[in-house]
Scaffold this motif. Sequence first.
Motif, mmCIF file in Angstrom:
data_model
loop_
_atom_site.group_PDB
_atom_site.id
_atom_site.type_symbol
_atom_site.label_atom_id
_atom_site.label_comp_id
_atom_site.label_asym_id
_atom_site.label_seq_id
_atom_site.Cartn_x
_atom_site.Cartn_y
_atom_site.Cartn_z
ATOM 1 N N SER A 261 1.165 -1.114 -0.328
ATOM 2 C CA SER A 261 0.020 0.056 0.153
ATOM 3 C C SER A 261 0.336 1.213 -0.452
ATOM 4 N N VAL A 262 2.189 1.054 -0.399
ATOM 5 C CA VAL A 262 2.897 2.465 -0.513
ATOM 6 C C VAL A 262 3.365 3.026 -1.215
ATOM 7 N N LEU A 263 2.791 3.897 -1.278
ATOM 8 C CA LEU A 263 2.751 5.369 -2.970
ATOM 9 C C LEU A 263 3.824 6.015 -3.117
ATOM 10 N N HIS A 264 5.134 5.460 -4.506
ATOM 11 C CA HIS A 264 6.490 6.023 -3.848
ATOM 12 C C HIS A 264 6.319 7.553 -5.092
ATOM 13 N N PRO A 265 7.162 8.790 -4.769
ATOM 14 C CA PRO A 265 7.429 9.511 -4.859
ATOM 15 C C PRO A 265 7.828 9.474 -6.417
ATOM 16 N N ALA A 266 7.047 9.534 -7.670
ATOM 17 C CA ALA A 266 7.209 9.983 -9.286
ATOM 18 C C ALA A 266 8.699 10.898 -9.088
ATOM 19 N N GLU A 267 9.459 11.513 -8.330
ATOM 20 C CA GLU A 267 11.220 11.500 -8.621
ATOM 21 C C GLU A 267 11.331 10.533 -8.281
ATOM 22 N N THR A 268 11.605 9.316 -7.300
ATOM 23 C CA THR A 268 12.357 8.009 -7.163
ATOM 24 C C THR A 268 11.717 7.568 -8.410
ATOM 25 N N LEU A 269 10.761 7.162 -9.156
ATOM 26 C CA LEU A 269 10.053 6.313 -10.056
ATOM 27 C C LEU A 269 11.242 6.705 -11.663
ATOM 28 N N ARG A 270 10.911 8.397 -11.545
ATOM 29 C CA ARG A 270 12.176 9.162 -12.840
ATOM 30 C C ARG A 270 13.552 8.505 -12.189
ATOM 31 N N ARG A 271 13.735 8.443 -11.830
ATOM 32 C CA ARG A 271 15.017 7.833 -11.064
ATOM 33 C C ARG A 271 15.712 6.487 -11.496
ATOM 34 N N LEU A 272 14.555 5.612 -11.337
ATOM 35 C CA LEU A 272 14.898 4.455 -12.434
ATOM 36 C C LEU A 272 14.998 4.838 -13.930
#
Length: 340
Positions: free
Chosen positions: A149-160
């Motif tokens: 149920s964790v929502l990851h920040p979009a910026e964190t995803l972009r770093r992938l």
Amino acid sequence: MVDGDYDLLHHGDREVGEGLVDLAVNVRLPEPPEWLRQELAACLSGLAAYPDVGCAIEAIAARHGREAADVLPTAGAAEAFTLLATAAGARRVAVVHPQFTEPEAAVRAAGLPVHRVLLDAADGFTLKPDAVPAEADLVFVGNPTNPTSVLHPAETLRRLCAPGRLLVVDEAFLDAVPGEPESLAAHRLPGVAVIRSLTKTWGIAGLRAGYVLAEPDVIARLRAVQPPWSVSTPAAVAMVACSGARALAEAEELARVAERDLGTLVAGLRRLGVEVAGTPRAPFVLVRIPGAARVRESLREAGYAVRRGDTFPGLDGDWLRIAVRSELSGFLAALREHVG
């Protein structure tokens, strides 16, 4: 498929039984709303014709502010995972766990090895981009993630994102979070594919309706291996109906109700001394209870079905997933008898 100690094909519907209150499946509505049932009923007289998903593509593109070339309707998110595993041309696949197990199952069925990136409960299952191997050319992550149920920040995803890599973000539950924060669906980002599902919000798991948003070349590769007419006429009709302004407004209200109910459930669990993982944002929570298998069976005897957690890589037998519902006082009372 059983991989080691993890049954990747175990899902919440296997927990449900006659007479049980279903807290194991993350489908919010027990049936589609009346307006959607009417749309589906109206299309039945046209089932002699082969499906045409053109209107669905246009509706989905308009809903997310994308081009039609960025959209591929699929028979649910599960088909999308299979298409990506087959057509992405990957050699090194990473799956961020704990998460929905179908992506890994699809990758393994395609004969590809999987590197598991295991997030840690101790820091709330926070995603650390550096934990994903630099050589991974296909990466799967859920947002918000099932079952944490964790929502990851979009910026964190972009770093992938990285040259030569396709990042797949499963946003199947994001329309159940008010405002759809941290979504990447509205942006054509190089090397990013977003998967969406209509199942969770609209109570149509049996219809199999989802879609992929990605760059046109990715969509073309997926379409090339997609079976002809895999998306049925009723599914295409649902995609159009659920992409309109009325449906989006209703989905937002449903998300606000779910957020309220989530807060009530989390507060009730914490009053019982139950450990709730991370900061839940989706309409389900992951909890750790010593001897959870025994507790789950006791809850079944009391009339409640919850989802076991030990089939998710990275979790063990002390974890349970609980779906959010509007009335859970009886469940919390039953749980009180078995914790503490």
